[in-house]
Design a protein around this motif. Structure first.
Motif, PDB file in Angstrom:
ATOM      1  N   CYS A 152     -15.823 -24.808   3.628  1.00 11.17           N
ATOM      2  CA  CYS A 152     -14.950 -25.803   3.062  1.00 11.17           C
ATOM      3  C   CYS A 152     -15.292 -27.221   3.200  1.00 11.17           C
ATOM      4  N   ILE A 153     -14.462 -27.940   2.517  1.00 12.41           N
ATOM      5  CA  ILE A 153     -14.302 -29.472   2.494  1.00 12.41           C
ATOM      6  C   ILE A 153     -13.107 -29.853   2.993  1.00 12.41           C
ATOM      7  N   VAL A 154     -12.771 -30.604   3.669  1.00 12.23           N
ATOM      8  CA  VAL A 154     -11.691 -31.184   4.177  1.00 12.23           C
ATOM      9  C   VAL A 154     -11.426 -32.682   3.987  1.00 12.23           C
ATOM     10  N   ILE A 155     -10.166 -32.669   3.226  1.00  5.20           N
ATOM     11  CA  ILE A 155      -9.633 -33.925   2.728  1.00  5.20           C
ATOM     12  C   ILE A 155      -8.048 -34.407   3.390  1.00  5.20           C
ATOM     13  N   ASP A 156      -8.387 -35.677   3.989  1.00  8.04           N
ATOM     14  CA  ASP A 156      -6.893 -36.053   4.631  1.00  8.04           C
ATOM     15  C   ASP A 156      -5.897 -36.330   3.533  1.00  8.04           C
ATOM     16  N   GLN A 157      -4.754 -35.868   3.833  1.00  3.47           N
ATOM     17  CA  GLN A 157      -3.702 -36.033   2.880  1.00  3.47           C
ATOM     18  C   GLN A 157      -3.345 -37.527   2.289  1.00  3.47           C
ATOM     19  N   LYS A 158      -3.869 -38.497   3.397  1.00  9.87           N
ATOM     20  CA  LYS A 158      -3.599 -39.937   3.020  1.00  9.87           C
ATOM     21  C   LYS A 158      -4.614 -40.208   1.918  1.00  9.87           C
ATOM     22  N   LEU A 185     -19.675 -18.225   4.153  1.00 16.01           N
ATOM     23  CA  LEU A 185     -18.525 -17.263   4.512  1.00 16.01           C
ATOM     24  C   LEU A 185     -18.733 -15.832   4.812  1.00 16.01           C
ATOM     25  N   ARG A 186     -19.825 -15.498   3.842  1.00 22.56           N
ATOM     26  CA  ARG A 186     -19.968 -13.970   4.085  1.00 22.56           C
ATOM     27  C   ARG A 186     -20.385 -13.894   5.574  1.00 22.56           C
ATOM     28  N   ARG A 187     -21.305 -14.824   6.155  1.00 21.35           N
ATOM     29  CA  ARG A 187     -21.682 -14.667   7.723  1.00 21.35           C
ATOM     30  C   ARG A 187     -20.497 -14.787   8.559  1.00 21.35           C
ATOM     31  N   LEU A 188     -19.530 -15.350   8.294  1.00 16.99           N
ATOM     32  CA  LEU A 188     -18.211 -15.501   9.063  1.00 16.99           C
ATOM     33  C   LEU A 188     -17.388 -14.318   8.987  1.00 16.99           C
ATOM     34  N   ASN A 189     -17.556 -13.122   8.221  1.00 19.22           N
ATOM     35  CA  ASN A 189     -16.646 -12.124   8.044  1.00 19.22           C
ATOM     36  C   ASN A 189     -17.148 -11.104   9.382  1.00 19.22           C
ATOM     37  N   HIS A 190     -16.430 -11.040  10.290  1.00 25.38           N
ATOM     38  CA  HIS A 190     -16.493 -10.417  11.534  1.00 25.38           C
ATOM     39  C   HIS A 190     -15.959  -9.130  11.924  1.00 25.38           C
ATOM     40  N   GLY A 191     -15.799  -8.029  10.812  1.00 21.23           N
ATOM     41  CA  GLY A 191     -14.956  -6.934  10.884  1.00 21.23           C
ATOM     42  C   GLY A 191     -13.578  -7.017  10.784  1.00 21.23           C
ATOM     43  N   ASP A 192     -12.790  -6.050  11.182  1.00 20.70           N
ATOM     44  CA  ASP A 192     -11.600  -5.855  10.897  1.00 20.70           C
ATOM     45  C   ASP A 192     -10.526  -6.082  12.395  1.00 20.70           C
ATOM     46  N   CYS A 227     -12.383 -13.876   4.089  1.00 20.75           N
ATOM     47  CA  CYS A 227     -12.627 -12.607   3.766  1.00 20.75           C
ATOM     48  C   CYS A 227     -13.028 -12.573   2.249  1.00 20.75           C
ATOM     49  N   CYS A 228     -12.340 -13.373   1.566  1.00 20.77           N
ATOM     50  CA  CYS A 228     -12.451 -13.391  -0.100  1.00 20.77           C
ATOM     51  C   CYS A 228     -13.570 -14.045  -0.600  1.00 20.77           C
ATOM     52  N   LEU A 229     -14.362 -14.586   0.374  1.00 14.85           N
ATOM     53  CA  LEU A 229     -15.504 -15.403   0.025  1.00 14.85           C
ATOM     54  C   LEU A 229     -15.278 -16.596  -0.757  1.00 14.85           C
ATOM     55  N   ALA A 230     -14.166 -17.323  -0.720  1.00 18.65           N
ATOM     56  CA  ALA A 230     -13.715 -18.383  -1.586  1.00 18.65           C
ATOM     57  C   ALA A 230     -13.760 -19.687  -0.976  1.00 18.65           C
ATOM     58  N   PRO A 231     -14.907 -20.588  -1.624  1.00 17.78           N
ATOM     59  CA  PRO A 231     -15.008 -21.876  -1.186  1.00 17.78           C
ATOM     60  C   PRO A 231     -13.844 -22.654  -1.417  1.00 17.78           C
ATOM     61  N   SER A 232     -13.452 -23.852  -0.676  1.00 15.73           N
ATOM     62  CA  SER A 232     -12.265 -24.389  -0.684  1.00 15.73           C
ATOM     63  C   SER A 232     -12.409 -25.846  -0.134  1.00 15.73           C
ATOM     64  N   ILE A 233     -11.102 -26.395  -0.770  1.00 12.44           N
ATOM     65  CA  ILE A 233     -10.867 -27.862  -0.369  1.00 12.44           C
ATOM     66  C   ILE A 233      -9.701 -27.814   0.439  1.00 12.44           C
ATOM     67  N   LEU A 234      -9.706 -28.258   1.741  1.00 11.17           N
ATOM     68  CA  LEU A 234      -8.542 -27.852   2.516  1.00 11.17           C
ATOM     69  C   LEU A 234      -7.657 -29.170   2.850  1.00 11.17           C
ATOM     70  N   VAL A 235      -6.713 -29.317   2.572  1.00 11.32           N
ATOM     71  CA  VAL A 235      -5.698 -30.548   2.908  1.00 11.32           C
ATOM     72  C   VAL A 235      -4.772 -30.244   3.868  1.00 11.32           C
ATOM     73  N   PRO A 236      -5.061 -30.353   5.179  1.00  8.58           N
ATOM     74  CA  PRO A 236      -4.269 -30.005   6.434  1.00  8.58           C
ATOM     75  C   PRO A 236      -2.778 -30.693   6.302  1.00  8.58           C
ATOM     76  N   GLY A 267     -22.427 -21.470  -4.229  1.00  4.32           N
ATOM     77  CA  GLY A 267     -23.040 -20.332  -3.719  1.00  4.32           C
ATOM     78  C   GLY A 267     -23.626 -20.411  -2.434  1.00  4.32           C
ATOM     79  N   ARG A 268     -24.007 -21.538  -2.035  1.00  9.08           N
ATOM     80  CA  ARG A 268     -24.140 -21.751  -0.499  1.00  9.08           C
ATOM     81  C   ARG A 268     -23.008 -21.558   0.289  1.00  9.08           C
ATOM     82  N   MET A 269     -22.017 -22.123  -0.318  1.00  5.01           N
ATOM     83  CA  MET A 269     -20.399 -21.806   0.858  1.00  5.01           C
ATOM     84  C   MET A 269     -20.174 -20.258   0.854  1.00  5.01           C
ATOM     85  N   ARG A 270     -20.427 -19.641  -0.072  1.00  2.00           N
ATOM     86  CA  ARG A 270     -20.047 -18.237  -0.231  1.00  2.00           C
ATOM     87  C   ARG A 270     -20.953 -17.583   0.854  1.00  2.00           C
ATOM     88  N   GLN A 271     -22.398 -17.991   0.855  1.00  3.57           N
ATOM     89  CA  GLN A 271     -22.991 -17.222   1.833  1.00  3.57           C
ATOM     90  C   GLN A 271     -22.534 -17.645   3.280  1.00  3.57           C
TER      91      GLN A 271
END
Length: 400
Positions: free
Chosen positions: A326-332, A358-365, A295-304, A352-356
């Motif tokens: 996003c980019i995914v990193i294993d906690q290990k 993310l914008r395409r993934l916004n599918h309404g409320d 929703c906030c168009l925020a690029p991220s690095i996710l550590v599940p 900028g590419r990641m924000r684009q």
């Protein structure tokens, strides 16, 4: 487990406007936040709502921002295989079932909407025994244990696109994303940084560990914040309740002699503002967090979180990574995290590419969509009344 034919049908007069919706949604921010989001839309549509939440601190903190919402707290405990954990699970959930059954029998709702988690089990079983219509919602890319267990009792189960649930007829499955609270919106970076007194040109890393915090991410910030500050990177850290080891504000200098701030919060009610402010977000990968990042168009690095049930956080993160958000990193592999942050936060083209993407993934409320479907199914009279009211207002406006 199939529903008895004696259950009320959506058009039954007893499911009329006078009866409320009970939303069972406590235990974690990922369960409570979509419950609040749906309650906001239902109340705005004129439907009475009561939330059923846990006694955990995370529920109390989030609900402080919504004093007008009706809610009741119930005891509960997640399922644990240890002797003590199993004893507490049986004890608290049995008590919750008894109190829930008595409450529902005395105060019947039009329907129960449950978002999963340990407190859903007792209330949904009580509702099923009392022939109260049941709707379930799962936001993760792997269906949780409580939703799997309870799905046979439900009229409808809402699932994300592409997520399956064995043993449930297709007619009872509907597709829906994560409901977000009304106030969760993307804010322009210029606006939010001005409000937060952060230079527009600064590089900002926001680190959050979900509603309950993440010790691994907190420790990583404590170990690397001086190096990050030397590189000119501001840090906003949300540690989670009771996990704050850093001062609320620490000012360091970059290698260029510029002041850099490290701001630390135990809890933050407006993560969407922090996400909108960030160049990069470093986070866990709960469904609620992922939805707000999109929703906030925020690029991220996710550590599940590596110990999440059924590894659902990894599934959430990998789905967003496949879509370029996003980019995914294993906690290990957290030893690589510092380099990954630097490589991403200073790569404006990739951001900028990641924000684009993310914008395409916004599918309404999703919350609005869910509310509309609930009203259509369980409050048909409300739709007719609203249509008549709108028609009358339109005629009055024309007749002037």
């Amino acid at each position: 487990m199939e529903r008895s034919s004696a259950h009320r049908t959506p058009g039954d007069p007893v499911a009329g406007m006078a009866l409320p919706v009970y939303i069972v949604c406590g235990g974690t921010g990922g369960h409570l936040a979509p419950g609040i989001a749906t309650a906001q839309r239902l109340i705005r549509a004129g439907i009475s709502v009561e939330l059923v939440v846990s006694e955990k601190e995370v529920d109390s903190r989030l609900l402080e921002s919504y004093p007008d919402l009706n809610y009741r707290r119930v005891k509960g405990a997640p399922f644990r295989l240890s002797p003590k954990g199993l004893f507490l699970f049986v004890l608290h959930n049995t008590r919750s079932f008894i109190s829930g059954f008595q409450y529902l029998r005395k105060n019947p709702p039009a329907m129960i909407l449950a978002f999963g988690g340990f407190i859903s089990v007792s209330y949904v079983i009580a509702a099923w025994l009392l022939k109260v219509p049941i709707v379930l919602h799962e936001a993760n890319r792997v269906v949780g244990r409580s939703i799997r267990f309870l799905s046979g009792m439900a009229d409808t189960v809402f699932l994300p696109d592409g997520v399956s649930l064995a043993g449930i007829e297709a007619r009872r499955i509907r597709r829906l994303g994560m409901p977000l609270r009304e106030e969760v919106k993307h804010v322009s970076k210029e606006t939010i940084r001005r409000e937060m007194d952060i230079p527009h040109h600064a590089k900002v890393l926001v680190v959050v560990g979900g509603s309950q915090g993440a010790k691994a991410l907190n420790d990583w910030v404590e170990e690397t914040h001086k190096s990050l500050a030397s590189d000119g990177i501001w840090i906003i850290l949300v540690t989670g309740p009771g996990k704050n080891q850093m001062p609320e504000l620490k000012v360091l200098q970059s290698d260029m002699g510029v002041d850099v701030e490290i701001r630390t919060f135990a809890f933050h009610r407006s993560l969407h503002e922090l996400f909108s402010c960030a160049d990069v977000v470093l986070s866990r990968a709960g469904a609620g967090t992922v939805a707000e990042l999109v929703c906030c168009l925020a690029p991220s690095i996710l550590v599940p979180f590596p110990y999440a049930a059924d590894d659902h956080q990894l599934a959430n993160a990998q789905d967003l990574e496949r879509r370029g958000g996003c980019i995914v990193i294993d906690q290990k592999n957290s030893s690589n995290l510092y380099r990954e942050v630097l490589d991403l936060i200073f790569n404006d083209w990739l951001l900028g590419r990641m924000r684009q993407n993310l914008r395409r993934l916004n599918h309404g409320d999703a919350a609005e969509n869910l509310t509309k479907q609930l009203i259509e199914s369980y409050y048909p009279g409300h739709l007719r009344a609203t249509a008549v009211e709108n028609s009358t207002e339109a005629k009055e406006a024309v007749n002037g």
